[in-house]
Design an enzyme around this catalytic site. Structure first.
Site, mmCIF file in Angstrom:
data_model
loop_
_atom_site.group_PDB
_atom_site.id
_atom_site.type_symbol
_atom_site.label_atom_id
_atom_site.label_comp_id
_atom_site.label_asym_id
_atom_site.label_seq_id
_atom_site.Cartn_x
_atom_site.Cartn_y
_atom_site.Cartn_z
ATOM 1 N N GLY A 168 -12.034 57.503 -37.655
ATOM 2 C CA GLY A 168 -13.025 57.114 -36.656
ATOM 3 C C GLY A 168 -12.375 56.782 -35.321
ATOM 4 C CB THR A 169 -9.266 54.933 -34.495
ATOM 5 O OG1 THR A 169 -9.661 53.802 -35.275
ATOM 6 C CG2 THR A 169 -8.535 54.479 -33.251
ATOM 7 C CB SER A 220 -14.685 56.753 -40.142
ATOM 8 O OG SER A 220 -13.548 56.479 -40.933
ATOM 9 N N GLY A 221 -14.787 58.899 -42.800
ATOM 10 C CA GLY A 221 -15.038 59.096 -44.216
ATOM 11 C C GLY A 221 -14.954 57.842 -45.068
ATOM 12 C CG HIS A 222 -12.091 54.455 -44.318
ATOM 13 N ND1 HIS A 222 -11.971 53.087 -44.392
ATOM 14 C CD2 HIS A 222 -11.946 54.779 -43.012
ATOM 15 C CE1 HIS A 222 -11.743 52.608 -43.166
ATOM 16 N NE2 HIS A 222 -11.729 53.602 -42.320
ATOM 17 C CB CYS A 258 -5.138 37.318 -37.357
ATOM 18 S SG CYS A 258 -3.819 36.127 -37.263
ATOM 19 C CB THR A 303 -1.991 71.666 -40.653
ATOM 20 O OG1 THR A 303 -1.028 72.468 -39.971
ATOM 21 C CG2 THR A 303 -2.435 72.356 -41.939
ATOM 22 C CG ASN A 347 -17.411 46.581 -36.344
ATOM 23 O OD1 ASN A 347 -17.901 46.912 -35.267
ATOM 24 N ND2 ASN A 347 -16.387 45.765 -36.440
HETATM 25 N N1 PLP Z 1 -15.724 52.136 -35.335
HETATM 26 C C1 PLP Z 1 -16.309 51.233 -36.131
HETATM 27 C C2 PLP Z 1 -17.663 50.717 -35.773
HETATM 28 C C3 PLP Z 1 -15.648 50.767 -37.269
HETATM 29 O O1 PLP Z 1 -16.227 49.861 -38.042
HETATM 30 C C4 PLP Z 1 -14.366 51.285 -37.563
HETATM 31 C C5 PLP Z 1 -13.601 50.783 -38.731
HETATM 32 O O2 PLP Z 1 -13.670 49.620 -39.072
HETATM 33 C C6 PLP Z 1 -13.819 52.248 -36.715
HETATM 34 C C7 PLP Z 1 -14.522 52.658 -35.601
HETATM 35 C C8 PLP Z 1 -12.472 52.835 -36.972
HETATM 36 O O3 PLP Z 1 -12.523 53.782 -38.009
HETATM 37 P P1 PLP Z 1 -11.175 54.234 -38.734
HETATM 38 O O4 PLP Z 1 -10.748 53.106 -39.588
HETATM 39 O O5 PLP Z 1 -11.560 55.442 -39.530
HETATM 40 O O6 PLP Z 1 -10.201 54.567 -37.661
#
Ligand code: PLP
Length: 391
Positions: free
Chosen positions: A77-78, A204-206, A330, A242, A156
């Site tokens: 996601g980042t 983001s998959g996880h 933190c 890749t 989040n």
């Molecule tokens: N954006 C949001 C709203 C998230 O909650 C998170 C992960 O906590 C991310 C982006 C980042 O995703 P990733 O951990 O796949 O980089």
């Protein structure tokens, strides 16, 4: 496990989720059997390429993208967030203004300093006490210099949903591109990019039972975007490197499962969350729930416990085998209260005493019962240590 080894309750599904068994099974052949580089010319490569393209269709299906080629696979996601923001700015070098909300995830929010160092003006949209972005404020801060509006679909920490349709309306009226970080929305609430016409969307998959280290960026056809990763010609030259075929296949499977989950199962999870929240408020005095009560993802609750420190709660909960998360990050040894909760008007102390519980389709009634039994005595014990607790 709890210290006594009785039970583990994982209530931190906004941090990450377990990989679904079906996802794991779908991925396995791509490590040891169908391991070809999907860009290679021989027929063996097609055994990797075809399932990857099927995964693209599955991810497109989950967000109702009109065309599968609007999905670019990324590493997380980042990366999707960074690629969207820098890619849009690079494609419009004369526009030097970005608007984002004050409650963005660090994957967007922490770009503020970098963007400013590069001469980009950044405006943070405020939120109200319920965590909702003010669309009227957006209307006022948009300018001819604005390259991008980036507002998260779901927060989040609180789960609060943004008025994305209105945001798109206001930004598009001025010809400004809209990106949304939908990492916490996808798989939890319906996300339809034809109904809510964002130009770019990160996922983001996880966060929905695929593995860590795979994500996607939706780029609506016609959106001008410069690649963030430069190198080979993968992903039609839009993201070099890749492709992570096993994880991409897993992401596709997770997308397919998420579509099913968005039916009845989501109602069950909302029910668990609501029961948990109701009972905690009833059994523990001096508590409050943060964020809009209905415009929220169904799996998340952010609860402030007065007269206690979130970190102390988390450690005690950990002893009971309960995994949750605090509203603080933190940073370099000092505990900074959450910028999200502060933006919503919570005091330092309130933000510090906040815990986020986030559930998933694997959460059970028995786990909720266990938490409801263990949490009230933990809070009571910690409050006894506080000189400020009125009793
Ligand atoms: N954006 C949001 C709203 C998230 O909650 C998170 C992960 O906590 C991310 C982006 C980042 O995703 P990733 O951990 O796949 O980089």
């Amino acid at each position: 496990m709890s210290k006594r080894g009785e039970m583990r309750v994982y209530a931190d599904n906004n941090a990450t989720t377990r990989v679904a068994d079906e996802v794991m099974a779908a991925m396995l052949p791509f490590f040891t059997e169908k391991y070809a580089n999907p860009s290679s010319m021989y027929a063996f490569a097609l055994e990797a390429k075809r399932p990857m393209e099927e995964a693209r269709e599955q991810v497109a299906g989950l967000i109702n993208a009109a065309h599968a080629d609007e999905i670019i696979f990324t590493s997380c996601g980042t990366e999707s967030d960074n690629a969207a923001i820098f890619g849009v700015l690079e494609a419009q070098p004369r526009k030097r203004h970005v608007i984002m909300s004050a409650v963005e995830h660090p994957a967007v929010y922490n770009l503020t300093e970098t963007l400013r160092r590069h001469g980009v003006r950044v405006t943070h949209l405020s939120v109200n006490g319920e965590g909702l972005v003010d669309v009227e404020e957006l209307r006022h801060v948009l300018s001819d210099d604005t390259a991008l509006v980036s507002v998260m679909w779901a927060n989040n920490e609180t789960g609060v949903l943004s008025p994305m349709e209105e945001i798109c309306g206001v930004a598009h009226e001025r010809g400004v591109i809209v990106h949304t970080d939908a990492v916490q929305a996808v798989g939890k609430v319906p996300v339809d990019v034809q109904k809510v016409p964002v130009d770019l969307l990160s996922l983001s998959g996880h966060k929905f039972h695929a593995p860590k280290g795979v994500g996607a960026l939706y780029v609506k056809r016609g959106t001008r975007l410069r690649p963030f990763f430069v190198g080979g010609h993968q992903e039609h030259g839009r993201r070099a490197g890749t492709e992570n075929v096993p994880s991409i296949v897993g992401l596709g499977k997770a997308a397919e499962l998420a579509q099913k989950f968005l039916g009845d199962e989501v109602t069950r999870v909302r029910g668990l969350r609501d029961r948990f929240e109701r009972e905690i408020l009833a059994r523990v005095p001096y508590t409050r729930v943060n964020g809009h009560r209905t415009l929220r993802t169904p799996n998340t609750t952010s609860i402030s416990f007065a007269y206690v420190e979130g970190e102390a709660i988390l450690l005690s909960l950990s002893d009971e085998g309960i995994c949750a998360s605090s509203g603080s990050a933190c940073t370099s040894g000092s505990l900074e209260p959450s910028h999200v909760l502060r933006a919503m008007g919570l005091s330092h102390a309130e933000a510090h005493g906040t815990v986020r519980f986030s559930f998933s389709r694997y959460t059970t009634d028995a786990e909720i019962d266990y938490m409801l039994e263990r949490i009230p005595p933990v809070i009571a014990r910690l409050r006894e240590l506080s000189p400020f607790y009125p009793g």
